[in-house]
Design a protein around this motif. Sequence first.
Motif, PDB file in Angstrom:
ATOM      1  N   VAL A  86      -4.534  25.836  -1.141  1.00  0.00           N
ATOM      2  CA  VAL A  86      -4.371  25.826   0.131  1.00  0.00           C
ATOM      3  C   VAL A  86      -3.826  24.316   0.194  1.00  0.00           C
ATOM      4  N   LEU A  87      -2.584  24.261   1.051  1.00  0.00           N
ATOM      5  CA  LEU A  87      -1.912  22.953   1.284  1.00  0.00           C
ATOM      6  C   LEU A  87      -1.744  22.904   2.819  1.00  0.00           C
ATOM      7  N   PRO A  88      -1.414  21.596   2.898  1.00  0.00           N
ATOM      8  CA  PRO A  88      -1.233  21.348   4.510  1.00  0.00           C
ATOM      9  C   PRO A  88      -0.672  22.385   5.405  1.00  0.00           C
ATOM     10  N   PRO A  89       0.644  22.763   5.079  1.00  0.00           N
ATOM     11  CA  PRO A  89       1.434  23.783   5.835  1.00  0.00           C
ATOM     12  C   PRO A  89       1.105  25.252   5.466  1.00  0.00           C
ATOM     13  N   ALA A  90       0.313  25.478   4.042  1.00  0.00           N
ATOM     14  CA  ALA A  90       0.421  27.124   3.946  1.00  0.00           C
ATOM     15  C   ALA A  90      -0.594  27.153   2.877  1.00  0.00           C
ATOM     16  N   ILE A  91      -0.967  28.408   2.680  1.00  0.00           N
ATOM     17  CA  ILE A  91      -1.868  29.195   1.788  1.00  0.00           C
ATOM     18  C   ILE A  91      -1.148  29.937   0.603  1.00  0.00           C
ATOM     19  N   LEU A  92      -1.041  29.379  -0.640  1.00  0.00           N
ATOM     20  CA  LEU A  92      -0.449  30.268  -1.401  1.00  0.00           C
ATOM     21  C   LEU A  92      -1.393  30.909  -2.799  1.00  0.00           C
ATOM     22  N   GLN A  93      -0.885  31.786  -3.173  1.00  0.00           N
ATOM     23  CA  GLN A  93      -1.348  32.265  -4.627  1.00  0.00           C
ATOM     24  C   GLN A  93      -1.185  31.176  -5.489  1.00  0.00           C
ATOM     25  N   TRP A  94      -1.996  31.141  -6.525  1.00  0.00           N
ATOM     26  CA  TRP A  94      -2.169  30.128  -7.599  1.00  0.00           C
ATOM     27  C   TRP A  94      -1.864  30.654  -8.869  1.00  0.00           C
ATOM     28  N   LYS A  95      -1.086  30.670  -9.740  1.00  0.00           N
ATOM     29  CA  LYS A  95      -1.040  31.562 -10.845  1.00  0.00           C
ATOM     30  C   LYS A  95      -1.946  30.657 -11.988  1.00  0.00           C
ATOM     31  N   VAL A  96      -3.225  30.718 -11.928  1.00  0.00           N
ATOM     32  CA  VAL A  96      -3.985  30.394 -13.126  1.00  0.00           C
ATOM     33  C   VAL A  96      -5.127  31.270 -13.238  1.00  0.00           C
ATOM     34  N   GLY A  97      -5.712  31.534 -14.289  1.00  0.00           N
ATOM     35  CA  GLY A  97      -6.642  32.395 -14.577  1.00  0.00           C
ATOM     36  C   GLY A  97      -7.906  31.940 -14.631  1.00  0.00           C
ATOM     37  N   SER A  98      -7.923  30.575 -15.271  1.00  0.00           N
ATOM     38  CA  SER A  98      -9.402  29.998 -15.468  1.00  0.00           C
ATOM     39  C   SER A  98      -8.839  28.335 -15.307  1.00  0.00           C
ATOM     40  N   TYR A  99      -9.875  27.657 -15.441  1.00  0.00           N
ATOM     41  CA  TYR A  99      -9.882  25.998 -15.537  1.00  0.00           C
ATOM     42  C   TYR A  99      -8.605  25.725 -16.842  1.00  0.00           C
ATOM     43  N   LYS A 100      -8.842  26.638 -17.889  1.00  0.00           N
ATOM     44  CA  LYS A 100      -8.050  26.159 -18.946  1.00  0.00           C
ATOM     45  C   LYS A 100      -6.446  26.359 -18.676  1.00  0.00           C
ATOM     46  N   ASP A 101      -6.042  27.318 -17.490  1.00  0.00           N
ATOM     47  CA  ASP A 101      -4.722  27.222 -17.271  1.00  0.00           C
ATOM     48  C   ASP A 101      -4.290  26.272 -16.205  1.00  0.00           C
ATOM     49  N   ILE A 102      -4.800  25.213 -15.905  1.00  0.00           N
ATOM     50  CA  ILE A 102      -4.503  24.503 -15.007  1.00  0.00           C
ATOM     51  C   ILE A 102      -3.933  23.097 -16.036  1.00  0.00           C
ATOM     52  N   THR A 103      -2.612  23.202 -15.815  1.00  0.00           N
ATOM     53  CA  THR A 103      -1.701  22.115 -16.621  1.00  0.00           C
ATOM     54  C   THR A 103      -0.868  21.456 -15.728  1.00  0.00           C
ATOM     55  N   LEU A 122      -9.849  20.096  -6.843  1.00  0.00           N
ATOM     56  CA  LEU A 122      -9.794  21.425  -7.777  1.00  0.00           C
ATOM     57  C   LEU A 122     -11.348  21.939  -7.859  1.00  0.00           C
ATOM     58  N   GLY A 123     -11.211  23.266  -7.683  1.00  0.00           N
ATOM     59  CA  GLY A 123     -12.404  24.012  -7.771  1.00  0.00           C
ATOM     60  C   GLY A 123     -12.294  25.010  -9.006  1.00  0.00           C
ATOM     61  N   THR A 124     -12.996  24.655  -9.962  1.00  0.00           N
ATOM     62  CA  THR A 124     -12.772  25.364 -11.461  1.00  0.00           C
ATOM     63  C   THR A 124     -13.584  26.581 -11.540  1.00  0.00           C
ATOM     64  N   GLY A 125     -14.239  27.131 -10.766  1.00  0.00           N
ATOM     65  CA  GLY A 125     -15.043  28.222 -10.555  1.00  0.00           C
ATOM     66  C   GLY A 125     -16.452  28.038 -10.271  1.00  0.00           C
ATOM     67  N   SER A 126     -17.390  29.007 -11.013  1.00  0.00           N
ATOM     68  CA  SER A 126     -18.944  28.888 -10.419  1.00  0.00           C
ATOM     69  C   SER A 126     -19.481  27.487 -11.368  1.00  0.00           C
ATOM     70  N   ARG A 127     -18.706  27.063 -12.363  1.00  0.00           N
ATOM     71  CA  ARG A 127     -19.216  25.751 -12.850  1.00  0.00           C
ATOM     72  C   ARG A 127     -18.462  24.720 -13.032  1.00  0.00           C
ATOM     73  N   LEU A 128     -18.692  23.238 -13.202  1.00  0.00           N
ATOM     74  CA  LEU A 128     -17.812  22.339 -13.313  1.00  0.00           C
ATOM     75  C   LEU A 128     -17.505  22.381 -14.590  1.00  0.00           C
ATOM     76  N   GLU A 129     -15.768  22.453 -14.871  1.00  0.00           N
ATOM     77  CA  GLU A 129     -15.425  22.300 -16.016  1.00  0.00           C
ATOM     78  C   GLU A 129     -14.499  21.055 -16.054  1.00  0.00           C
ATOM     79  N   ARG A 130     -14.131  20.782 -17.401  1.00  0.00           N
ATOM     80  CA  ARG A 130     -13.342  19.496 -17.625  1.00  0.00           C
ATOM     81  C   ARG A 130     -11.800  20.014 -17.599  1.00  0.00           C
ATOM     82  N   ILE A 131     -10.980  19.298 -16.899  1.00  0.00           N
ATOM     83  CA  ILE A 131      -9.566  19.548 -16.742  1.00  0.00           C
ATOM     84  C   ILE A 131      -8.886  18.501 -17.797  1.00  0.00           C
ATOM     85  N   ASN A 132      -7.897  19.083 -18.415  1.00  0.00           N
ATOM     86  CA  ASN A 132      -7.061  18.112 -19.433  1.00  0.00           C
ATOM     87  C   ASN A 132      -6.829  16.876 -18.862  1.00  0.00           C
ATOM     88  N   PRO A 133      -7.071  16.005 -19.494  1.00  0.00           N
ATOM     89  CA  PRO A 133      -6.901  14.364 -18.946  1.00  0.00           C
ATOM     90  C   PRO A 133      -5.269  13.964 -18.782  1.00  0.00           C
TER      91      PRO A 133
END
Length: 186
Positions: A86-103, A122-133
């Motif tokens: 969700v961006l200020p000018p648009a809403i886009l599909q984001w190609k990630v399957g899970s929090y592990k795919d956030i690179t 960043l919303g990581t799903g139903s639980r808070l998950e660690r994102i790659n530092p």
Amino acid sequence: MAGSLCARFLLQRSTQGFVFSSRAVPALSSPFLCRAHRLGPSDDEMYQRTTVSVIQKELGSGALIHSYSPRGFNIDGNKVFGPCAVLPPAILQWKVGSYKDITEESVSLFHMLEPKIEILVLGTGSRLERINPSVLALLRSKGIAVEVQDTPNACATFNFLTSERRVAAAGLIPPSVSTALELTQE
């Protein structure tokens, strides 16, 4: 006007003698010239009426997330299936399957925007998950603050930031189906 008030004051005082006191009575007893005059409701309506003319309506405050489900999101009446950006000018599909795919590559969309976003939620799903530092470090080096939360809280945070007219973006992964209320049959 000031000259005539001074002359009137001096003429009144010249017949009575001068009074050198901090409690001298004012020359005119008009309530509009007295410092202690308080406006009542009728005075306010008569003398301080305010009108407002709207020249141009404000632009929308931005996208708001109305609901979410395991299938996707309802953002300003638009149904989005799966993860979205969700961006200020648009809403886009984001190609990630899970929090592990956030690179670094998957968040490159957020730091290339103009005008530059202040906060990425960043919303990581139903639980808070660690994102790659390294992903968080990349965004911070680009001057973007990052909030990592579970998706329900991330939606609420994004709506709050948007209502405050902050330049915010969100990367959201739908929460999984809750199994807390499922009954098992034996």
